[in-house]
Enzyme design. Structure first.
Site, mmCIF file in Angstrom:
data_model
loop_
_atom_site.group_PDB
_atom_site.id
_atom_site.type_symbol
_atom_site.label_atom_id
_atom_site.label_comp_id
_atom_site.label_asym_id
_atom_site.label_seq_id
_atom_site.Cartn_x
_atom_site.Cartn_y
_atom_site.Cartn_z
ATOM 1 N N CYS A 42 -78.780 73.221 -42.914
ATOM 2 C CA CYS A 42 -78.437 72.241 -43.948
ATOM 3 C C CYS A 42 -78.261 72.956 -45.297
ATOM 4 O O CYS A 42 -78.877 73.986 -45.559
ATOM 5 C CB CYS A 42 -79.540 71.190 -44.060
ATOM 6 S SG CYS A 42 -79.149 69.879 -45.255
ATOM 7 N N ASP A 44 -79.367 71.981 -47.992
ATOM 8 C CA ASP A 44 -80.538 71.667 -48.815
ATOM 9 C C ASP A 44 -81.140 72.936 -49.455
ATOM 10 O O ASP A 44 -81.400 73.919 -48.761
ATOM 11 C CB ASP A 44 -81.586 70.979 -47.922
ATOM 12 C CG ASP A 44 -82.698 70.335 -48.733
ATOM 13 O OD1 ASP A 44 -83.377 71.049 -49.512
ATOM 14 O OD2 ASP A 44 -82.909 69.120 -48.586
ATOM 15 N N ARG A 46 -83.972 73.601 -50.388
ATOM 16 C CA ARG A 46 -85.346 73.921 -49.983
ATOM 17 C C ARG A 46 -85.413 74.633 -48.629
ATOM 18 O O ARG A 46 -86.498 74.911 -48.129
ATOM 19 C CB ARG A 46 -86.185 72.637 -49.932
ATOM 20 C CG ARG A 46 -86.266 71.935 -51.275
ATOM 21 C CD ARG A 46 -86.754 70.511 -51.114
ATOM 22 N NE ARG A 46 -85.812 69.700 -50.362
ATOM 23 C CZ ARG A 46 -85.998 68.412 -50.058
ATOM 24 N NH1 ARG A 46 -87.101 67.804 -50.432
ATOM 25 N NH2 ARG A 46 -85.079 67.755 -49.379
ATOM 26 N N HIS A 98 -83.842 70.039 -40.652
ATOM 27 C CA HIS A 98 -85.135 69.957 -41.343
ATOM 28 C C HIS A 98 -85.541 68.506 -41.516
ATOM 29 O O HIS A 98 -84.704 67.628 -41.679
ATOM 30 C CB HIS A 98 -85.081 70.675 -42.700
ATOM 31 C CG HIS A 98 -84.192 70.004 -43.717
ATOM 32 N ND1 HIS A 98 -84.696 69.212 -44.729
ATOM 33 C CD2 HIS A 98 -82.853 69.976 -43.863
ATOM 34 C CE1 HIS A 98 -83.692 68.752 -45.462
ATOM 35 N NE2 HIS A 98 -82.557 69.197 -44.958
ATOM 36 N N CYS A 101 -84.427 65.339 -44.293
ATOM 37 C CA CYS A 101 -83.047 65.662 -44.686
ATOM 38 C C CYS A 101 -82.402 64.439 -45.359
ATOM 39 O O CYS A 101 -82.354 63.351 -44.783
ATOM 40 C CB CYS A 101 -82.251 66.072 -43.454
ATOM 41 S SG CYS A 101 -80.544 66.525 -43.841
#
Ligand code: CO
Length: 218
Positions: A42, A44, A46, A98, A101
């Protein structure tokens, strides 16, 4: 602030620290890359691929998009996969989702975000396909977590069904496709128990992964 000088200072410090540990580090990577792994994750912020698995530049070929989706017709993702498998000859393709998400959550709730809705419709279809399983879970968080897992399982299956992977297997090129999920809460990866190494394994691995929940490895 037109130059983002903090990031350039960070970069200089990073480069210097790499060279302190290994003066030949960058020179060695200059001529070629030989990564053993392709990471499809992803976007993302993080979930930084290299850091999570402790790999250096040169070790991991990476493709990231919103909600780690692999679909037929996405020339971007498929080009990365094709290059990784046919040219770099990676041994492992890792699809890593994750928990928490945002893209998966939006698809679960049917949020309207704009342009991204069309992309997240791929996850909404997975939600609809698994309505029964999701509706039996007690909380919104449980449904969100489970849809994050189911999304990984579907994307591993999608990778395995591409002509790129099918043809690699047909010519006995060793490449395994893995499904993992990362927890933002503890920084740990969990294996979705969906490692596929040949066409004939896909069906059973897919069904088995859909019946279980992943656990963190010791
Ligand atoms: Co995400």
């Amino acid at each position: 602030m037109r130059t983002l000088s903090r990031l350039f200072a960070n970069n200089r410090a990073w480069s210097e620290s790499m060279l302190r540990g290994d003066p030949e580090f960058f020179r060695r990577l200059l001529n070629q890359q030989r990564p053993e792994y392709l990471w499809i994750g992803c976007a993302d912020s993080r979930v930084p691929a290299n850091q999570i698995v402790g790999l250096l530049p040169g070790d991991l070929f990476v493709h990231r998009n919103v909600a780690n989706i692999v679909v037929e017709g996405d020339i971007n993702c498929l080009s990365v996969l094709q290059y990784a498998v046919d040219v770099l000859r990676v041994r492992h393709v890792i699809v890593c989702g994750h928990y928490g998400c945002g893209g998966v959550g939006a698809a679960l709730r049917g949020d309207k975000l704009g342009l991204a809705d069309q992309w997240l419709d791929h996850v909404a279809k997975i939600r609809d396909k698994n309505r029964d399983q999701l509706d039996h879970l007690p909380t919104e968080k449980d449904r969100h977590d489970r849809l994050c897992e189911l999304n990984v399982i579907e994307q591993v299956s999608n990778v395995c069904r591409t002509p790129i992977i099918r043809e690699a297997w047909a010519r006995s090129q060793p490449v395994s496709v893995h499904g993992w999920i990362y927890s933002l809460e503890d920084g740990l990866l969990r294996d979705m128990n969906m490692c596929v190494t040949e066409t004939d394994e896909l069906r059973d691995r897919y069904e088995a992964a859909r019946q279980t929940r992943p656990v963190a490895k010791a």
